[in-house]
Design an enzyme around this catalytic site. Structure first.
Site, PDB file in Angstrom:
ATOM      1  N   ASN A  12       0.829  -1.356  -0.116  1.00  9.52           N
ATOM      2  CA  ASN A  12       0.049   0.031  -0.029  1.00  9.52           C
ATOM      3  C   ASN A  12       0.852   1.189  -0.069  1.00  9.52           C
ATOM      4  O   ASN A  12       0.459   2.335  -0.488  1.00  9.52           O
ATOM      5  CB  ASN A  12      -0.834   0.055   1.193  1.00  9.52           C
ATOM      6  CG  ASN A  12      -1.605   1.188   1.320  1.00  9.52           C
ATOM      7  OD1 ASN A  12      -2.569   1.860   0.638  1.00  9.52           O
ATOM      8  ND2 ASN A  12      -1.107   2.140   2.332  1.00  9.52           N
TER       9      ASN A  12
ATOM     10  N   GLN B  60      -8.433   5.395   2.076  1.00  6.93           N
ATOM     11  CA  GLN B  60      -7.460   4.743   0.877  1.00  6.93           C
ATOM     12  C   GLN B  60      -6.571   5.437  -0.075  1.00  6.93           C
ATOM     13  O   GLN B  60      -5.962   5.113  -0.555  1.00  6.93           O
ATOM     14  CB  GLN B  60      -8.680   4.141   0.152  1.00  6.93           C
ATOM     15  CG  GLN B  60      -9.659   2.997   0.802  1.00  6.93           C
ATOM     16  CD  GLN B  60     -10.603   2.167   0.066  1.00  6.93           C
ATOM     17  OE1 GLN B  60     -11.108   2.731  -0.793  1.00  6.93           O
ATOM     18  NE2 GLN B  60     -10.732   0.920   0.396  1.00  6.93           N
TER      19      GLN B  60
ATOM     20  N   ASP C 257       1.629   6.878   0.220  1.00 11.02           N
ATOM     21  CA  ASP C 257       0.621   5.958  -0.345  1.00 11.02           C
ATOM     22  C   ASP C 257       0.740   5.983  -1.794  1.00 11.02           C
ATOM     23  O   ASP C 257       0.415   6.810  -2.396  1.00 11.02           O
ATOM     24  CB  ASP C 257      -0.616   6.658   0.226  1.00 11.02           C
ATOM     25  CG  ASP C 257      -1.864   5.824   0.300  1.00 11.02           C
ATOM     26  OD1 ASP C 257      -1.694   4.956   1.238  1.00 11.02           O
ATOM     27  OD2 ASP C 257      -2.598   5.678  -0.609  1.00 11.02           O
TER      28      ASP C 257
ATOM     29  N   ASP D 130      -0.671  -6.588   3.369  1.00 13.95           N
ATOM     30  CA  ASP D 130      -0.700  -5.703   4.626  1.00 13.95           C
ATOM     31  C   ASP D 130      -1.524  -4.476   4.101  1.00 13.95           C
ATOM     32  O   ASP D 130      -1.582  -3.925   3.090  1.00 13.95           O
ATOM     33  CB  ASP D 130       0.737  -5.227   4.819  1.00 13.95           C
ATOM     34  CG  ASP D 130       0.925  -4.076   5.774  1.00 13.95           C
ATOM     35  OD1 ASP D 130       0.932  -4.458   7.153  1.00 13.95           O
ATOM     36  OD2 ASP D 130       1.186  -2.925   5.592  1.00 13.95           O
TER      37      ASP D 130
ATOM     38  N   HIS E  59      -6.578  -0.081   3.092  1.00 12.72           N
ATOM     39  CA  HIS E  59      -6.173   1.139   2.630  1.00 12.72           C
ATOM     40  C   HIS E  59      -5.919   1.033   0.884  1.00 12.72           C
ATOM     41  O   HIS E  59      -5.397   2.002   0.616  1.00 12.72           O
ATOM     42  CB  HIS E  59      -4.752   1.406   3.469  1.00 12.72           C
ATOM     43  CG  HIS E  59      -4.974   1.598   4.923  1.00 12.72           C
ATOM     44  ND1 HIS E  59      -5.716   2.805   5.448  1.00 12.72           N
ATOM     45  CD2 HIS E  59      -4.814   0.916   5.931  1.00 12.72           C
ATOM     46  CE1 HIS E  59      -5.622   2.536   6.677  1.00 12.72           C
ATOM     47  NE2 HIS E  59      -5.344   1.570   7.021  1.00 12.72           N
TER      48      HIS E  59
ATOM     49  N   GLU F 238      -5.505  -7.967   4.888  1.00 13.11           N
ATOM     50  CA  GLU F 238      -5.527  -7.288   6.590  1.00 13.11           C
ATOM     51  C   GLU F 238      -6.588  -6.478   6.194  1.00 13.11           C
ATOM     52  O   GLU F 238      -6.373  -5.239   5.887  1.00 13.11           O
ATOM     53  CB  GLU F 238      -4.507  -6.787   6.867  1.00 13.11           C
ATOM     54  CG  GLU F 238      -4.463  -6.782   8.331  1.00 13.11           C
ATOM     55  CD  GLU F 238      -3.629  -5.264   8.504  1.00 13.11           C
ATOM     56  OE1 GLU F 238      -3.456  -4.409   7.653  1.00 13.11           O
ATOM     57  OE2 GLU F 238      -3.343  -4.950   9.702  1.00 13.11           O
TER      58      GLU F 238
END
Ligand code: LM2
Ligand code: CA
Length: 481
Positions: A124, A176, A185, A215, A219, A241
């Site tokens: 992510n 997100q 990000d 992971d 997001h 996750e």
């Protein structure tokens, strides 16, 4: 007819201490066991590659674990905290846990032992340090600049909260597209970013990796994960996750189309039941509690984050932790992961390491907890394997902290978490008559049992004494006659 068995010396000694004692390890079998029915994952958090490899050979394979989950293998920022692993600076397989060659050799060794490998994949985001620096393997980087991989246009700048950080988990866009604790990000909707991430995952697949824990999946939109998954060179186990938060707009169920999803309510609900409610409530644990559909759920008593956050049972809880894991491994809901930790005194403390922050080889019970080797947990992995596909039958509870159930025709588990022993009671198992090893207090190997033996009569009953905060478990894979 009910028959009673006298209290055996071994059972009388069934103290909490016994629940957490390591078992004597048998020599590995000559050939790897068939892997079809082995579902349990051991999460060897922060173990280095040579230690994971020898654990596959000496413990995980012989004792029936189907998978090992390893910590992120890519190059990361420098530092001694465990969480440096969650700040990638390149996709080179070169970390404090070992080199690419050591990683490759670990995968091969685990496969030879019949254990599949799941990698914790951090996709992510990249690093979270404003200043940038030099990574573990020597790659230089800036917060939004990873030479040859990502440039500034490959990141989200959400324009919220002054620093682009996530503040409001009730806002889907923010969760997100903003930064999780300042971590740069990635623009996972872009073709370029997806191809780079898939390139990393495909590199791992080329080394023989079998699956990924994705992971920070919450997001990333589920569609972005689907777009990355579509680029994988072959199929792989995927577990995402996605932490359930009451009232939040992003739901774990959005992700089930991509693979399994971690059910975070499981460990929290289990801790509450053990600490302040009644084990009797576990009768319909799982879907009956509003958790994810069993076939999509990946469950654990604790993981590396929750064991630091509280609200769950951890190795600190010793015997009760072992019992909670025994329940998880005995109860047919979701795919279980057993946590294995190093001992820590504060949240940020990294694993035992040398002066250069290279992770040291694991030394069980000294600096490392090795929960996955505790007798109760290790032997319940065998129970889980032996009872695959068998439903729950013959549920019993006393209304409070004493429960029991069969896995139809295959096994039986009773947990007594009362403050008093339950003596002289008989239990209906429906199991074939015979002599079974009580795997909570003894190890079954080469046809013999190092602990108490439980005799199931011709009508499917056995009698036993169960001490306070203790359990008895038998299964067809540990039957003496
Ligand atoms: C995860 N799942 O979604 C991991 O399971 C969790 O362990 C990770 O957080 C997180 N997401 C990001 O991958 C850990 C740790 C944080 C740590 C981050 C990044 O819990 O404390 O953040 O990894 O290493 C640390 C500092 C934080 C700082 C950040 C960036 O604690 O204060 O933020 O680094 O420098 C300014
Ligand atoms: Ca994101």
């Amino acid at each position: 007819m009910r028959r009673r068995r006298g209290r055996s010396a071994a059972l009388a000694l069934g103290l909490i201490a016994g629940l957490i004692a390591p078992t004597a390890l048998a020599a590995p079998p000559a050939a790897a066991a068939p892997s079809g029915t082995k579902k349990v994952i051991a999460n060897l958090f922060e173990w280095n590659w040579p230690s994971v490899a020898s654990e596959c050979t000496n413990v995980l394979g012989p004792k029936g674990y189907g998978f090992v989950q390893v910590s992120p293998p890519q190059e990361h920022v420098r530092g001694n905290q465990w969480w440096v692993a969650y700040q990638p600076v390149s996709y080179r397989i070169e970390s404090r846990k070992g080199t690419r060659a050591q990683f490759q050799s670990m995968v091969n060794t685990c496969h030879a032992a019949g254990v599949k490998v799941i990698v914790d994949a951090v996709i992510n985001h990249m690093s979270g340090q404003d200043a940038g620096g030099t990574g573990w393997a020597g790659s230089s980087y800036g917060h939004y600049d990873y030479p040859g991989i990502y440039q500034s246009q490959d990141f989200h700048y959400c324009g919220r909260n002054g620093n682009n950080d996530i503040a409001n988990y009730f806002d889907r866009y923010e969760v997100q597209n903003c930064e999780l604790v300042n971590l740069a990000d990635l623009e996972t909707e872009s073709d370029y970013v997806r191809s780079k991430i898939a390139g990393y995952l495909n590199d791992l697949l080329s080394l023989g990796v079998d699956g990924f824990r994705l992971d920070a999946s919450k997001h990333m939109p589920a569609a972005d994960i689907a777009g990355i998954r579509a680029r994988l060179s072959r199929s792989a186990y995927i577990v995402q996750e996605v932490i359930y938060g009451p009232g939040e707009p992003i739901l774990p169920t959005e992700y089930t189309g991509n693979g399994d999803v971690h059910e975070f309510r499981y460990g929290k609900d289990l801790a509450r039941v053990f600490r302040s409610e009644r084990l009797a409530y576990l009768k319909n644990f799982g879907e009956g509690w509003g958790h994810l559909p069993s076939a999509s759920a990946a469950v654990f008593v604790d993981n590396h984050d929750t064991q630091r956050e509280g609200g769950v049972l951890t190795y600190h809880d010793r015997g009760i932790y072992a019992l909670a894991n025994a329940f998880m491994l005995g109860w047919p809901y979701g795919s279980p992961t057993v946590m294995s930790s190093y001992t820590f005194g504060n949240r940020d403390q990294g694993p035992p390491s040398d002066g250069t922050n290279k992770t040291l080889n694991t030394t069980c019970y000294s600096g490392w907890e090795c929960e996955h080797r505790w007798r109760v947990i290790l032997n319940m992995v065998g129970f889980n394997n032996a009872t695959q596909g068998a439903g729950v039958a013959n549920w019993y509870d006393n209304g409070y902290q004493h429960i029991a159930f069969s896995r139809a025709g295959k096994g039986y588990l009773t947990i007594n978490d009362e403050d008093f022993a339950v003596n002289g009671r008989s239990y209906y198992t429906g199991l074939p008559a015979g002599r079974y090893c009580d795997i909570i207090h003894g190890d079954f190997s080469n046809g013999s049992c190092s602990g108490p033996v439980i005799t199931v009569d011709g009508s499917g009953w056995f009698a036993a004494n169960v001490p306070a905060h203790d359990a008895v478990a038998i299964h067809v894979g540990a039957k003496l006659s």
